[in-house]
Design a protein around this motif. Structure first.
Motif, PDB file in Angstrom:
ATOM      1  N   SER A   1       3.767   7.672 -50.854  1.00 30.04           N
ATOM      2  CA  SER A   1       2.391   7.875 -50.278  1.00 30.04           C
ATOM      3  C   SER A   1       1.432   7.962 -51.650  1.00 30.04           C
ATOM      4  N   PRO A   2       0.076   8.023 -51.397  1.00 28.89           N
ATOM      5  CA  PRO A   2      -0.664   8.204 -52.485  1.00 28.89           C
ATOM      6  C   PRO A   2      -0.477   9.590 -53.168  1.00 28.89           C
ATOM      7  N   ARG A   3      -0.131  10.567 -52.401  1.00 29.29           N
ATOM      8  CA  ARG A   3      -0.138  12.189 -52.784  1.00 29.29           C
ATOM      9  C   ARG A   3       1.431  12.070 -53.467  1.00 29.29           C
ATOM     10  N   ALA A   4       2.409  11.623 -52.878  1.00 29.45           N
ATOM     11  CA  ALA A   4       3.535  11.578 -53.481  1.00 29.45           C
ATOM     12  C   ALA A   4       3.449  10.927 -54.894  1.00 29.45           C
ATOM     13  N   LEU A   5       3.061   9.656 -55.042  1.00 33.08           N
ATOM     14  CA  LEU A   5       2.898   9.013 -56.090  1.00 33.08           C
ATOM     15  C   LEU A   5       1.973   9.951 -57.412  1.00 33.08           C
ATOM     16  N   LEU A   6       1.240  10.735 -56.883  1.00 35.42           N
ATOM     17  CA  LEU A   6       0.234  11.420 -57.690  1.00 35.42           C
ATOM     18  C   LEU A   6       1.072  12.758 -58.276  1.00 35.42           C
ATOM     19  N   LYS A   7       1.938  13.099 -57.587  1.00 35.80           N
ATOM     20  CA  LYS A   7       3.030  14.378 -57.860  1.00 35.80           C
ATOM     21  C   LYS A   7       3.863  13.751 -58.981  1.00 35.80           C
TER      22      LYS A   7
ATOM     23  N   ILE B   1     -10.338   4.784 -69.560  1.00 41.26           N
ATOM     24  CA  ILE B   1     -11.061   3.671 -68.980  1.00 41.26           C
ATOM     25  C   ILE B   1      -9.769   2.599 -69.098  1.00 41.26           C
ATOM     26  N   GLY B   2      -9.331   2.049 -68.062  1.00 38.81           N
ATOM     27  CA  GLY B   2      -8.078   1.135 -67.860  1.00 38.81           C
ATOM     28  C   GLY B   2      -6.974   1.889 -67.741  1.00 38.81           C
ATOM     29  N   ILE B   3      -6.970   3.236 -67.271  1.00 38.84           N
ATOM     30  CA  ILE B   3      -5.630   3.655 -67.128  1.00 38.84           C
ATOM     31  C   ILE B   3      -4.721   3.152 -65.968  1.00 38.84           C
ATOM     32  N   ASP B   4      -5.466   2.340 -65.160  1.00 35.08           N
ATOM     33  CA  ASP B   4      -4.863   1.578 -63.857  1.00 35.08           C
ATOM     34  C   ASP B   4      -3.859   0.618 -64.794  1.00 35.08           C
ATOM     35  N   LYS B   5      -4.421   0.115 -65.812  1.00 39.59           N
ATOM     36  CA  LYS B   5      -3.553  -1.220 -66.259  1.00 39.59           C
ATOM     37  C   LYS B   5      -2.419  -0.442 -67.046  1.00 39.59           C
ATOM     38  N   GLN B   6      -2.563   0.561 -67.805  1.00 41.23           N
ATOM     39  CA  GLN B   6      -1.571   1.354 -68.266  1.00 41.23           C
ATOM     40  C   GLN B   6      -0.596   1.692 -67.491  1.00 41.23           C
ATOM     41  N   LEU B   7      -0.827   2.161 -66.222  1.00 45.55           N
ATOM     42  CA  LEU B   7       0.259   2.445 -65.149  1.00 45.55           C
ATOM     43  C   LEU B   7       0.927   1.384 -64.694  1.00 45.55           C
ATOM     44  N   LEU B   8       0.216   0.368 -64.645  1.00 45.98           N
ATOM     45  CA  LEU B   8       0.880  -0.820 -64.106  1.00 45.98           C
ATOM     46  C   LEU B   8       1.914  -1.364 -65.269  1.00 45.98           C
ATOM     47  N   ALA B   9       1.527  -1.359 -66.619  1.00 44.48           N
ATOM     48  CA  ALA B   9       2.558  -1.809 -67.554  1.00 44.48           C
ATOM     49  C   ALA B   9       3.623  -0.733 -67.319  1.00 44.48           C
ATOM     50  N   ARG B  10       3.642   0.502 -67.582  1.00 46.22           N
ATOM     51  CA  ARG B  10       4.778   1.392 -67.508  1.00 46.22           C
ATOM     52  C   ARG B  10       5.464   1.376 -66.020  1.00 46.22           C
ATOM     53  N   MET B  11       4.757   1.113 -64.998  1.00 48.43           N
ATOM     54  CA  MET B  11       5.606   1.039 -63.887  1.00 48.43           C
ATOM     55  C   MET B  11       5.366  -0.349 -63.096  1.00 48.43           C
ATOM     56  N   PRO B  12       5.937  -1.291 -63.514  1.00 46.92           N
ATOM     57  CA  PRO B  12       5.746  -2.743 -62.860  1.00 46.92           C
ATOM     58  C   PRO B  12       5.796  -2.857 -61.385  1.00 46.92           C
ATOM     59  N   GLY B  13       6.706  -2.118 -60.743  1.00 48.31           N
ATOM     60  CA  GLY B  13       7.030  -2.025 -59.245  1.00 48.31           C
ATOM     61  C   GLY B  13       5.817  -1.413 -58.389  1.00 48.31           C
ATOM     62  N   LEU B  14       4.612  -0.709 -59.337  1.00 49.98           N
ATOM     63  CA  LEU B  14       3.832   0.141 -58.257  1.00 49.98           C
ATOM     64  C   LEU B  14       2.968  -0.668 -57.409  1.00 49.98           C
ATOM     65  N   ASP B  15       2.723  -0.352 -56.336  1.00 53.15           N
ATOM     66  CA  ASP B  15       2.006  -0.717 -55.433  1.00 53.15           C
ATOM     67  C   ASP B  15       0.356  -0.434 -55.785  1.00 53.15           C
ATOM     68  N   ARG B  16      -0.202  -1.481 -56.044  1.00 56.24           N
ATOM     69  CA  ARG B  16      -1.803  -1.271 -56.408  1.00 56.24           C
ATOM     70  C   ARG B  16      -2.623  -0.499 -55.411  1.00 56.24           C
ATOM     71  N   LYS B  17      -2.541  -0.519 -54.035  1.00 58.89           N
ATOM     72  CA  LYS B  17      -3.233   0.163 -53.216  1.00 58.89           C
ATOM     73  C   LYS B  17      -3.024   1.612 -53.444  1.00 58.89           C
ATOM     74  N   VAL B  18      -1.468   1.883 -53.250  1.00 61.18           N
ATOM     75  CA  VAL B  18      -1.158   3.177 -53.473  1.00 61.18           C
ATOM     76  C   VAL B  18      -1.674   3.840 -54.688  1.00 61.18           C
ATOM     77  N   MET B  19      -1.644   3.275 -55.846  1.00 56.52           N
ATOM     78  CA  MET B  19      -2.090   3.466 -57.179  1.00 56.52           C
ATOM     79  C   MET B  19      -3.622   3.983 -57.273  1.00 56.52           C
ATOM     80  N   ARG B  20      -4.299   3.147 -56.647  1.00 56.52           N
ATOM     81  CA  ARG B  20      -5.851   3.413 -56.478  1.00 56.52           C
ATOM     82  C   ARG B  20      -6.139   4.302 -55.782  1.00 56.52           C
ATOM     83  N   ALA B  21      -5.362   4.647 -54.652  1.00 51.93           N
ATOM     84  CA  ALA B  21      -5.563   5.817 -53.692  1.00 51.93           C
ATOM     85  C   ALA B  21      -5.306   7.200 -54.343  1.00 51.93           C
ATOM     86  N   ALA B  22      -4.155   6.840 -55.178  1.00 52.55           N
ATOM     87  CA  ALA B  22      -3.669   8.269 -55.882  1.00 52.55           C
ATOM     88  C   ALA B  22      -4.619   8.662 -57.082  1.00 52.55           C
ATOM     89  N   LEU B  23      -5.114   7.684 -57.899  1.00 53.73           N
ATOM     90  CA  LEU B  23      -6.212   7.620 -58.997  1.00 53.73           C
ATOM     91  C   LEU B  23      -7.313   8.382 -58.054  1.00 53.73           C
TER      92      LEU B  23
END
Length: 197
Positions: free
Chosen positions: A69-75, A92-114
């Motif tokens: 979940s977004p909250r679990a991902l944030l934790k 700026i662009g922290i989302d791209k850094q996260l995707l590079a470090r965590m390739p299997g990350l769900d973009r929707k969940v990541m954006r909600a967590a951010l």
């Protein structure tokens, strides 16, 4: 440090549901599924002792943030990255850094967590006084423009105003309820007084 346009940045005003990105187009999903389908064939061509480490290495990348979940991902992000743990202003662009470090990350969940993270009071307070932004590891980067600090200050003021209005509404409702209760008690007292006569 990655630069993104204002349209790509996370909106700190929006609710987590509003910050979720639309589903990825089928054209983006196709290459990922094609490479996933090709991976078993490549592993079959390798000897069994070489295929096992390759498969084991692929598991953590897929498992990182998958199904959270977004909250679990944030934790998890707070545990893994100093920028989140210490609530530093994010680059700026922290989302791209996260995707590079965590390739299997769900973009929707990541954006909600951010969105949850950047919309928190703690983060807004940090942004209000921030001078520089930080990457995932906590390394200082670009300066924070005055407009971003002013935006954070404005968001905080709006939050405080809404909270004050909510508390006032609660006090008014409690006072109205108490006045109504007292009125009912007086009416009952009068009714019992006149019913005795």
């Amino acid at each position: 440090m990655n630069n993104i346009t204002p349209a790509e940045s996370v909106d700190t005003n929006a609710t987590p549901e509003a910050q979720q990105a639309p589903a990825a187009p089928a054209t983006e999903a196709a290459p990922a599924s094609a490479s996933a389908a090709a991976a078993p064939e490549a592993n079959e061509a390798q000897p069994a002792d070489e295929a096992a480490p390759a498969a084991a290495a692929a598991q953590p990348a897929k498992a990182a943030g998958a199904g959270l979940s977004p909250r679990a991902l944030l934790k998890q992000l707070q545990q893994d990255f100093p920028a989140f743990r210490d609530c530093l202003p994010l680059s700026i662009g922290i989302d791209k850094q996260l995707l590079a470090r965590m390739p299997g990350l769900d973009r929707k969940v990541m954006r909600a967590a951010l969105g949850i993270h950047t919309g928190s009071m703690r983060y807004l307070r940090a942004m209000e006084k921030a001078k520089v932004r930080y990457d995932l590891d906590g390394t200082a980067g670009a300066e924070v423009p005055d407009t971003h600090r002013a935006h954070a200050k404005e968001q905080l003021q709006q939050r405080f105003k809404k909270e004050a209005e909510r508390k006032k509404a609660e006090r008014d409702a409690a006072a109205a309820e108490e006045a109504n209760r007292l009125r009912q008690e007086k009416l009952q007292a009068l009714a019992s007084k006149f019913s005795k006569n």
